[in-house]
Design a protein around this motif. Structure first.
Motif, PDB file in Angstrom:
ATOM      1  N   PHE A  10       3.446  90.837 -55.491  1.00 53.21           N
ATOM      2  CA  PHE A  10       4.102  91.970 -56.142  1.00 53.21           C
ATOM      3  C   PHE A  10       5.405  91.638 -56.849  1.00 53.21           C
ATOM      4  CE2 PHE A  10       1.583  93.905 -52.675  1.00 53.21           C
ATOM      5  CZ  PHE A  10       0.660  94.548 -53.485  1.00 53.21           C
ATOM      6  N   SER A  11       5.764  90.373 -56.928  1.00 52.12           N
ATOM      7  CA  SER A  11       7.006  90.019 -57.625  1.00 52.12           C
ATOM      8  C   SER A  11       6.704  89.646 -59.070  1.00 52.12           C
ATOM      9  CB  SER A  11       7.739  88.895 -56.901  1.00 52.12           C
ATOM     10  OG  SER A  11       6.922  87.752 -56.816  1.00 52.12           O
ATOM     11  N   ILE A  12       6.288  90.637 -59.836  1.00 48.32           N
ATOM     12  CA  ILE A  12       6.014  90.446 -61.252  1.00 48.32           C
ATOM     13  C   ILE A  12       7.356  90.405 -61.975  1.00 48.32           C
ATOM     14  CG2 ILE A  12       4.807  91.361 -63.273  1.00 48.32           C
ATOM     15  CD1 ILE A  12       2.898  90.835 -60.952  1.00 48.32           C
ATOM     16  N   GLY A  13       7.558  89.401 -62.804  1.00 48.32           N
ATOM     17  CA  GLY A  13       8.793  89.332 -63.575  1.00 48.32           C
ATOM     18  C   GLY A  13       9.662  88.152 -63.205  1.00 48.32           C
ATOM     19  N   GLY A  14       9.182  87.269 -62.365  1.00 45.38           N
ATOM     20  CA  GLY A  14       9.942  86.066 -62.063  1.00 45.38           C
ATOM     21  C   GLY A  14      10.613  86.115 -60.707  1.00 45.38           C
ATOM     22  N   GLY A  15      11.334  85.031 -60.432  1.00 47.30           N
ATOM     23  CA  GLY A  15      11.942  84.847 -59.120  1.00 47.30           C
ATOM     24  C   GLY A  15      12.982  85.881 -58.751  1.00 47.30           C
ATOM     25  N   TYR A  16      13.801  86.276 -59.726  1.00 46.65           N
ATOM     26  CA  TYR A  16      14.847  87.255 -59.417  1.00 46.65           C
ATOM     27  C   TYR A  16      14.260  88.623 -59.106  1.00 46.65           C
ATOM     28  CZ  TYR A  16      18.060  83.667 -60.826  1.00 46.65           C
ATOM     29  OH  TYR A  16      18.743  82.485 -60.904  1.00 46.65           O
ATOM     30  N   ALA A  17      13.100  88.911 -59.675  1.00 46.22           N
ATOM     31  CA  ALA A  17      12.417  90.163 -59.351  1.00 46.22           C
ATOM     32  C   ALA A  17      11.911  90.152 -57.909  1.00 46.22           C
ATOM     33  CB  ALA A  17      11.258  90.397 -60.318  1.00 46.22           C
ATOM     34  N   ALA A  18      11.724  88.960 -57.351  1.00 42.51           N
ATOM     35  CA  ALA A  18      11.240  88.834 -55.978  1.00 42.51           C
ATOM     36  C   ALA A  18      12.341  89.051 -54.946  1.00 42.51           C
ATOM     37  CB  ALA A  18      10.609  87.460 -55.773  1.00 42.51           C
ATOM     38  N   MET A  19      13.587  88.906 -55.340  1.00 43.90           N
ATOM     39  CA  MET A  19      14.680  88.986 -54.364  1.00 43.90           C
ATOM     40  C   MET A  19      14.715  90.303 -53.580  1.00 43.90           C
ATOM     41  SD  MET A  19      16.307  86.196 -53.984  1.00 43.90           S
ATOM     42  CE  MET A  19      14.799  85.294 -54.211  1.00 43.90           C
ATOM     43  N   PRO A  20      14.572  91.469 -54.233  1.00 47.87           N
ATOM     44  CA  PRO A  20      14.550  92.700 -53.431  1.00 47.87           C
ATOM     45  C   PRO A  20      13.370  92.757 -52.456  1.00 47.87           C
ATOM     46  CG  PRO A  20      14.914  93.219 -55.747  1.00 47.87           C
ATOM     47  CD  PRO A  20      14.587  91.762 -55.668  1.00 47.87           C
ATOM     48  N   LEU A  21      12.234  92.220 -52.862  1.00 52.97           N
ATOM     49  CA  LEU A  21      11.079  92.193 -51.964  1.00 52.97           C
ATOM     50  C   LEU A  21      11.325  91.271 -50.774  1.00 52.97           C
ATOM     51  CD1 LEU A  21       8.231  92.011 -54.632  1.00 52.97           C
ATOM     52  CD2 LEU A  21       8.748  93.938 -53.150  1.00 52.97           C
ATOM     53  N   ILE A  22      11.900  90.112 -51.053  1.00 56.64           N
ATOM     54  CA  ILE A  22      12.206  89.174 -49.964  1.00 56.64           C
ATOM     55  C   ILE A  22      13.224  89.801 -49.020  1.00 56.64           C
ATOM     56  CG2 ILE A  22      13.188  86.918 -49.400  1.00 56.64           C
ATOM     57  CD1 ILE A  22      12.009  85.902 -52.076  1.00 56.64           C
ATOM     58  N   GLN A  23      14.246  90.438 -49.580  1.00 56.47           N
ATOM     59  CA  GLN A  23      15.253  91.103 -48.751  1.00 56.47           C
ATOM     60  C   GLN A  23      14.599  92.178 -47.881  1.00 56.47           C
ATOM     61  OE1 GLN A  23      18.419  93.015 -50.900  1.00 56.47           O
ATOM     62  NE2 GLN A  23      19.225  93.993 -49.073  1.00 56.47           N
ATOM     63  N   SER A  24      13.708  92.944 -48.473  1.00 57.00           N
ATOM     64  CA  SER A  24      13.023  93.993 -47.724  1.00 57.00           C
ATOM     65  C   SER A  24      12.217  93.421 -46.558  1.00 57.00           C
ATOM     66  CB  SER A  24      12.102  94.768 -48.671  1.00 57.00           C
ATOM     67  OG  SER A  24      11.304  95.664 -47.955  1.00 57.00           O
ATOM     68  N   GLU A  25      11.587  92.287 -46.783  1.00 58.33           N
ATOM     69  CA  GLU A  25      10.770  91.683 -45.731  1.00 58.33           C
ATOM     70  C   GLU A  25      11.613  91.001 -44.654  1.00 58.33           C
ATOM     71  OE1 GLU A  25       7.314  91.615 -45.204  1.00 58.33           O
ATOM     72  OE2 GLU A  25       7.348  93.196 -46.721  1.00 58.33           O
ATOM     73  N   VAL A  26      12.540  90.128 -45.064  1.00 60.53           N
ATOM     74  CA  VAL A  26      13.204  89.262 -44.084  1.00 60.53           C
ATOM     75  C   VAL A  26      14.467  89.869 -43.478  1.00 60.53           C
ATOM     76  CG1 VAL A  26      12.251  87.202 -45.160  1.00 60.53           C
ATOM     77  CG2 VAL A  26      14.551  87.901 -45.745  1.00 60.53           C
ATOM     78  N   VAL A  27      15.128  90.773 -44.195  1.00 58.85           N
ATOM     79  CA  VAL A  27      16.344  91.382 -43.653  1.00 58.85           C
ATOM     80  C   VAL A  27      16.025  92.742 -43.045  1.00 58.85           C
ATOM     81  CG1 VAL A  27      18.672  92.225 -44.201  1.00 58.85           C
ATOM     82  CG2 VAL A  27      17.821  90.153 -45.295  1.00 58.85           C
ATOM     83  N   THR A  28      15.447  93.618 -43.853  1.00 61.63           N
ATOM     84  CA  THR A  28      15.185  94.983 -43.400  1.00 61.63           C
ATOM     85  C   THR A  28      13.954  95.070 -42.503  1.00 61.63           C
ATOM     86  OG1 THR A  28      16.089  95.724 -45.518  1.00 61.63           O
ATOM     87  CG2 THR A  28      14.932  97.365 -44.204  1.00 61.63           C
ATOM     88  N   GLY A  29      12.860  94.487 -42.948  1.00 65.94           N
ATOM     89  CA  GLY A  29      11.589  94.626 -42.231  1.00 65.94           C
ATOM     90  C   GLY A  29      11.548  93.932 -40.884  1.00 65.94           C
ATOM     91  N   TYR A  30      11.780  92.641 -40.864  1.00 65.93           N
ATOM     92  CA  TYR A  30      11.656  91.861 -39.633  1.00 65.93           C
ATOM     93  C   TYR A  30      12.995  91.491 -39.000  1.00 65.93           C
ATOM     94  CZ  TYR A  30       6.678  91.323 -40.512  1.00 65.93           C
ATOM     95  OH  TYR A  30       5.340  91.558 -40.720  1.00 65.93           O
ATOM     96  N   GLY A  31      14.077  91.591 -39.750  1.00 65.31           N
ATOM     97  CA  GLY A  31      15.382  91.222 -39.205  1.00 65.31           C
ATOM     98  C   GLY A  31      15.518  89.736 -38.930  1.00 65.31           C
TER      99      GLY A  31
END
Length: 188
Positions: A16-37
């Motif tokens: 789901f990170s369409i648009g390059g690596g920087y577009a993936a940052m919010p998704l990664i943050q959602s998974e590793v910080v918010t989602g799983y801690g």
């Protein structure tokens, strides 16, 4: 179980990170910080910094670093594979379609019409970089012209086109020449 969680988390990022690596940052943050801690926000900020500094795509570097931090080398492999797996499938599917239908005139027409657009995008980026090297971001003024940068560009362009030198060697030599000029002129 942690390996599967890492794989699935970064599979979502890869899908789901369409648009390059920087577009993936919010998704990664959602998974590793918010989602799983798995990381704190401060650690995530450090992760972004490290992922930007290292060679390669920022999303893949982030997956590798999170995987290593959470579950060592096997975790890095699981997270990295999860991140790149969707791209591998999509590119393989597109390659299959291309090779199957490469002789179809409609596909050739589409690809032929895309080539000028791709060249224009690359040329636009190159001209923007050249302008930044030559005069910086300010309005163009003769006093702001970086003559060293322009000369290095011209020399690099010449040796790359005329003698087909290795681009890595040319970049290295340009860096050495520019460093030498700055040391001699006292601008360091």
């Amino acid at each position: 179980m942690i390996y599967l969680k890492l794989f699935l988390s970064f599979l979502k990022v890869g899908m789901f990170s369409i648009g390059g690596g920087y577009a993936a940052m919010p998704l990664i943050q959602s998974e590793v910080v918010t989602g799983y801690g798995w990381l704190t926000m401060s650690e995530f900020t450090d992760l972004i910094t490290i992922a930007e500094m290292t060679p390669g795509p920022i999303a893949v570097n982030s997956a590798t670093f999170v995987g290593i931090r959470i579950a060592g080398v096997p975790g890095a492999i699981a997270a990295t594979f999860g991140c790149i797996f969707p791209s591998c499938i999509i590119v393989s599917l597109l390659a299959f379609i291309y090779y199957k239908y490469k002789n179809v005139s409609t596909l050739q027409g589409i690809l032929t019409s895309l080539r000028p657009a791709v060249v224009a995008l690359i040329a636009g980026a190159g001209i923007s970089l050249l302008r930044t090297v030559a005069v910086g971001e300010e309005p163009v003024q003769l006093a702001n012209v970086n003559w060293v940068g322009i000369c290095l560009f011209a020399a690099a362009f010449f040796v790359l086109r005329k003698w087909k030198w290795n681009p890595i060697l040319v970049m290295f030599l340009c860096g050495i020449v520019n460093l030498g000029i700055h040391v001699v002129s006292g601008n360091m």
